[in-house]
Motif scaffolding. Structure first.
Motif, mmCIF file in Angstrom:
data_model
loop_
_atom_site.group_PDB
_atom_site.id
_atom_site.type_symbol
_atom_site.label_atom_id
_atom_site.label_comp_id
_atom_site.label_asym_id
_atom_site.label_seq_id
_atom_site.Cartn_x
_atom_site.Cartn_y
_atom_site.Cartn_z
ATOM 1 N N LYS A 1 0.828 -1.211 0.000
ATOM 2 C CA LYS A 1 0.000 0.000 0.000
ATOM 3 C C LYS A 1 0.865 1.265 0.000
ATOM 4 O O LYS A 1 0.733 2.146 0.857
ATOM 5 N N THR A 2 1.766 1.321 -0.979
ATOM 6 C CA THR A 2 2.671 2.462 -1.097
ATOM 7 C C THR A 2 2.861 2.832 -2.560
ATOM 8 O O THR A 2 2.687 1.993 -3.448
ATOM 9 N N GLU A 3 3.208 4.074 -2.791
ATOM 10 C CA GLU A 3 3.565 4.514 -4.135
ATOM 11 C C GLU A 3 5.078 4.561 -4.313
ATOM 12 O O GLU A 3 5.569 4.820 -5.405
ATOM 13 N N SER A 4 5.826 4.327 -3.235
ATOM 14 C CA SER A 4 7.288 4.299 -3.328
ATOM 15 C C SER A 4 7.722 3.165 -4.240
ATOM 16 O O SER A 4 7.063 2.129 -4.321
ATOM 17 N N ARG A 5 8.854 3.352 -4.910
ATOM 18 C CA ARG A 5 9.352 2.363 -5.863
ATOM 19 C C ARG A 5 10.257 1.367 -5.144
ATOM 20 O O ARG A 5 11.322 1.731 -4.654
ATOM 21 N N PRO A 6 9.849 0.091 -5.036
ATOM 22 C CA PRO A 6 10.737 -0.914 -4.451
ATOM 23 C C PRO A 6 12.019 -1.009 -5.277
ATOM 24 O O PRO A 6 11.975 -1.111 -6.503
ATOM 25 N N GLN A 7 13.161 -0.952 -4.592
ATOM 26 C CA GLN A 7 14.454 -1.015 -5.275
ATOM 27 C C GLN A 7 15.237 -2.273 -4.909
ATOM 28 O O GLN A 7 15.944 -2.820 -5.748
ATOM 29 N N VAL A 8 15.134 -2.707 -3.658
ATOM 30 C CA VAL A 8 15.885 -3.881 -3.191
ATOM 31 C C VAL A 8 14.933 -4.756 -2.384
ATOM 32 O O VAL A 8 14.286 -4.286 -1.453
ATOM 33 N N PHE A 9 14.847 -6.020 -2.769
ATOM 34 C CA PHE A 9 14.050 -7.009 -2.047
ATOM 35 C C PHE A 9 15.036 -8.063 -1.545
ATOM 36 O O PHE A 9 15.866 -8.542 -2.316
ATOM 37 N N PHE A 10 14.982 -8.404 -0.254
ATOM 38 C CA PHE A 10 15.992 -9.322 0.274
ATOM 39 C C PHE A 10 15.445 -10.175 1.409
ATOM 40 O O PHE A 10 14.438 -9.842 2.023
ATOM 41 N N ARG A 11 16.139 -11.285 1.643
ATOM 42 C CA ARG A 11 15.874 -12.151 2.792
ATOM 43 C C ARG A 11 16.905 -11.841 3.859
ATOM 44 O O ARG A 11 18.037 -11.486 3.560
ATOM 45 N N LEU A 12 16.508 -12.058 5.104
ATOM 46 C CA LEU A 12 17.409 -11.890 6.234
ATOM 47 C C LEU A 12 17.169 -13.035 7.197
ATOM 48 O O LEU A 12 16.029 -13.296 7.577
ATOM 49 N N GLY A 13 18.221 -13.749 7.529
ATOM 50 C CA GLY A 13 18.055 -14.859 8.457
ATOM 51 C C GLY A 13 19.384 -15.520 8.764
ATOM 52 O O GLY A 13 20.445 -15.004 8.428
ATOM 53 N N GLN A 14 19.303 -16.657 9.392
ATOM 54 C CA GLN A 14 20.506 -17.419 9.722
ATOM 55 C C GLN A 14 20.657 -18.550 8.713
ATOM 56 O O GLN A 14 19.712 -19.318 8.488
ATOM 57 N N ALA A 15 21.829 -18.648 8.129
ATOM 58 C CA ALA A 15 22.095 -19.679 7.130
ATOM 59 C C ALA A 15 22.279 -21.034 7.803
ATOM 60 O O ALA A 15 22.814 -21.120 8.912
ATOM 61 N N GLN A 16 21.817 -22.089 7.126
ATOM 62 C CA GLN A 16 21.997 -23.438 7.651
ATOM 63 C C GLN A 16 23.467 -23.814 7.679
ATOM 64 O O GLN A 16 23.932 -24.503 8.567
ATOM 65 N N LYS A 17 24.190 -23.371 6.662
ATOM 66 C CA LYS A 17 25.634 -23.611 6.617
ATOM 67 C C LYS A 17 26.285 -22.424 5.924
ATOM 68 O O LYS A 17 25.657 -21.732 5.133
ATOM 69 N N ALA A 18 27.517 -22.202 6.255
ATOM 70 C CA ALA A 18 28.241 -21.068 5.672
ATOM 71 C C ALA A 18 28.477 -21.309 4.185
ATOM 72 O O ALA A 18 28.868 -22.411 3.785
ATOM 73 N N PRO A 19 28.223 -20.295 3.355
ATOM 74 C CA PRO A 19 28.482 -20.457 1.925
ATOM 75 C C PRO A 19 29.974 -20.526 1.647
ATOM 76 O O PRO A 19 30.785 -19.998 2.417
ATOM 77 N N LYS A 20 30.321 -21.167 0.542
ATOM 78 C CA LYS A 20 31.722 -21.199 0.134
ATOM 79 C C LYS A 20 32.158 -19.797 -0.261
ATOM 80 O O LYS A 20 31.385 -19.019 -0.808
ATOM 81 N N HIS A 21 33.408 -19.497 0.018
ATOM 82 C CA HIS A 21 33.974 -18.207 -0.349
ATOM 83 C C HIS A 21 34.092 -18.129 -1.868
ATOM 84 O O HIS A 21 34.588 -19.047 -2.517
ATOM 85 N N SER A 22 33.635 -17.038 -2.441
ATOM 86 C CA SER A 22 33.771 -16.832 -3.884
ATOM 87 C C SER A 22 35.169 -16.325 -4.176
ATOM 88 O O SER A 22 35.588 -15.304 -3.618
ATOM 89 N N PRO A 23 35.912 -17.019 -5.024
ATOM 90 C CA PRO A 23 37.263 -16.545 -5.337
ATOM 91 C C PRO A 23 37.216 -15.173 -6.005
ATOM 92 O O PRO A 23 36.318 -14.889 -6.785
ATOM 93 N N ARG A 24 38.124 -14.330 -5.659
ATOM 94 C CA ARG A 24 38.196 -12.987 -6.217
ATOM 95 C C ARG A 24 39.467 -12.848 -7.050
ATOM 96 O O ARG A 24 40.481 -13.465 -6.762
ATOM 97 N N LEU A 25 39.368 -12.022 -8.067
ATOM 98 C CA LEU A 25 40.548 -11.730 -8.867
ATOM 99 C C LEU A 25 41.431 -10.752 -8.100
ATOM 100 O O LEU A 25 40.945 -9.906 -7.353
ATOM 101 N N THR A 26 42.715 -10.881 -8.303
ATOM 102 C CA THR A 26 43.648 -9.924 -7.694
ATOM 103 C C THR A 26 43.584 -8.618 -8.462
ATOM 104 O O THR A 26 43.112 -8.572 -9.619
ATOM 105 N N ALA A 27 44.094 -7.547 -7.881
ATOM 106 C CA ALA A 27 44.122 -6.258 -8.551
ATOM 107 C C ALA A 27 44.912 -6.365 -9.851
ATOM 108 O O ALA A 27 44.530 -5.791 -10.877
ATOM 109 N N LYS A 28 45.994 -7.126 -9.840
ATOM 110 C CA LYS A 28 46.814 -7.290 -11.037
ATOM 111 C C LYS A 28 46.041 -7.984 -12.152
ATOM 112 O O LYS A 28 46.130 -7.608 -13.312
ATOM 113 N N GLU A 29 45.263 -9.007 -11.793
ATOM 114 C CA GLU A 29 44.466 -9.721 -12.795
ATOM 115 C C GLU A 29 43.400 -8.818 -13.420
ATOM 116 O O GLU A 29 43.088 -8.941 -14.598
ATOM 117 N N VAL A 30 42.869 -7.904 -12.650
ATOM 118 C CA VAL A 30 41.822 -7.018 -13.137
ATOM 119 C C VAL A 30 42.392 -5.910 -14.011
ATOM 120 O O VAL A 30 41.804 -5.518 -15.000
#
Length: 93
Positions: free
Chosen positions: A62-91
């Motif tokens: 019941k709003t005219e505001s524009r939804p921009q971000v929809f998200f879940r918030l809770g406790q994870a059953q297990k920790a997600p795997k770390h996503s590998p990141r590129l180094t600054a040199k690789e980028v």
């Protein structure tokens, strides 16, 4: 067990690039605070970014505001795997 005790929606008065950035910054702060308190967040884009689905959210909230971000918030059953990141040199090479 309840692993998603809350859903959140960040909305803005306008639908402009500047408001998108402000909504993203607000979500970033929520996600960082949640992480520091052993909670997980998960952004769910389809509901508000594809077609006119955001209008259904506006109707439900019941709003005219524009939804921009929809998200879940809770406790994870297990920790997600770390996503590998590129180094600054690789980028920059």
């Amino acid at each position: 067990e309840n692993h998603t005790p809350a859903f959140g929606i960040i909305s803005t008065r306008e639908d402009t690039p500047e408001s998108w950035i402000h909504a993203g910054l607000a979500f970033e702060e929520i996600a960082l605070q949640a992480s520091q308190n052993n909670y997980a967040t998960n952004a769910l884009a389809a509901m508000i970014q594809i077609g006119d689905y955001y209008k259904e959210a506006q109707s439900l909230l019941k709003t005219e505001s524009r939804p921009q971000v929809f998200f879940r918030l809770g406790q994870a059953q297990k920790a997600p795997k770390h996503s590998p990141r590129l180094t600054a040199k690789e980028v920059t090479s």
